[in-house]
Write a protein that holds these residues in place. Structure first.
Motif, PDB file in Angstrom:
ATOM      1  N   GLY A   1      -5.281   3.424  -1.064  1.00 56.93           N
ATOM      2  CA  GLY A   1      -4.685   2.748  -0.978  1.00 56.93           C
ATOM      3  C   GLY A   1      -4.337   1.305  -0.995  1.00 56.93           C
ATOM      4  O   GLY A   1      -3.721   0.487  -0.879  1.00 56.93           O
TER       5      GLY A   1
ATOM      6  N   ARG B   1       1.858   5.169   0.555  1.00 56.96           N
ATOM      7  CA  ARG B   1       1.302   6.620   0.574  1.00 56.96           C
ATOM      8  C   ARG B   1       2.384   7.913   0.604  1.00 56.96           C
ATOM      9  O   ARG B   1       3.768   7.795  -0.051  1.00 56.96           O
ATOM     10  CB  ARG B   1       1.209   6.469   2.531  1.00 56.96           C
ATOM     11  CG  ARG B   1       2.256   5.693   3.249  1.00 56.96           C
ATOM     12  CD  ARG B   1       2.609   5.650   4.407  1.00 56.96           C
ATOM     13  NE  ARG B   1       3.306   4.493   5.273  1.00 56.96           N
ATOM     14  CZ  ARG B   1       4.134   3.609   5.003  1.00 56.96           C
ATOM     15  NH1 ARG B   1       3.841   3.155   5.098  1.00 56.96           N
ATOM     16  NH2 ARG B   1       5.241   3.675   6.276  1.00 56.96           N
TER      17      ARG B   1
ATOM     18  N   ALA C   1       0.322  -1.132  -0.100  1.00 55.53           N
ATOM     19  CA  ALA C   1       0.063   0.357   0.335  1.00 55.53           C
ATOM     20  C   ALA C   1       0.833   1.641  -0.239  1.00 55.53           C
ATOM     21  O   ALA C   1       1.627   1.636   1.199  1.00 55.53           O
ATOM     22  CB  ALA C   1      -1.196  -0.059   1.199  1.00 55.53           C
TER      23      ALA C   1
END
Length: 278
Positions: free
Chosen positions: A266, A121, A119
């Protein structure tokens, strides 16, 4: 160990990013892996240890240190595995988390590998850190693209994302390697992802990589995945999206990275490319 050498993100051995691949590193200790990577001299090499549960453990070493995740060495490993054992899906355990990679045959018979990152970020790139980074690069704030704001992006490893306003600015890369290495070490950055946007879905990138002991990486799959997550999180591309990233052109090793960005926040970012043995 049986060591193979592959170029990832290119079908031409003169292009792409070379990586060492060891498909069975069972029983090999860390010091030997690092020494092997240093001897090969590529930006990264991958060492695979098959497990009994259908997954494989994979570790990545630059000539100077272990890194948590490497995209181009993953693509090279998947293609090497497919050529040895047939195409299909591999479930990898990396230091950054689980990564799935799928291989298929293209119409021309080549093997194309697609990894799905952990994921992604992003995090702010603090003003003082950005100013120091620009100073080391010899760039000015006025040479940046305001439509692509600086951030630090992650999809297995952390990369500052800094966008140039012009192709000429991106092409003119001359930096203090020791100073940049020190800055990156303080923040645990793996490469610096310098980009220029040619069109809504086409980008050019350069990735200084002093922590790995090389001036520049010709193709950086981990940074490409992080960049895809950055674009989605900041709403800078409509999703789902398929992006093309050209890298390595300015250093004479042209590479093409395809990035797929799902719409769901995500979720992992897809990075695709081929590889050829050298």
């Amino acid at each position: 160990m049986e060591i193979s050498r592959y170029v990832a993100f290119s079908s031409d051995p003169a292009g792409g990013n070379p990586a060492g691949v060891v498909l069975d590193a069972t029983g090999v200790d860390d010091a030997t892996m690092l020494a092997t990577a240093a001897d090969l001299g590529y930006s990264e090499s991958a060492f695979v240890v098959p497990a009994d549960d259908g997954t494989v453990d994979i570790r990545y070493f630059s000539p100077l240190a272990e890194v948590p995740f490497c995209g181009h060495a993953t693509i090279a490993t998947a293609v090497a595995h497919a050529q040895r054992h047939g195409t299909g899906r591999l479930h990898l355990r990396t230091k950054a988390g689980p990564v799935t990679v799928t291989t298929d045959r293209a119409a021309d018979g080549s093997v194309v590998a697609t990894l799905v990152s952990v994921a992604p970020r992003t995090a702010p790139l603090a003003g003082a850190d950005l100013a120091e980074l620009l100073a080391v690069l010899g760039w000015s704030a006025g040479e940046l693209d305001p439509a692509l704001p600086p951030r630090v992006a992650f999809a297995g490893a952390w990369h500052p994302v800094v966008a140039a306003a012009s192709r000429d600015r991106l092409a003119d890369l001359d930096y203090d390697m020791d100073a940049l290495a020190a800055l990156m070490a303080r923040h645990d950055w793996t490469t610096v992802d310098l980009v220029w946007r040619e069109s809504p879905t086409t980008f050019h990138a350069r990735n200084p990589f002093p922590p790995g002991g090389v001036v520049e990486d010709p193709a950086t799959g981990a940074a490409a995945a992080a960049f895809g997550g950055y674009l989605r999180e900041l709403g800078l591309v409509p999703t789902p999206a398929t992006l093309t990233i050209h890298q390595g052109v300015d250093m004479g090793r042209p590479s093409t990275i395809t990035v797929t960005v799902p719409a769901e926040p995500g979720t992992g970012i897809g990075v695709s490319g081929t590889a050829v043995q050298i």
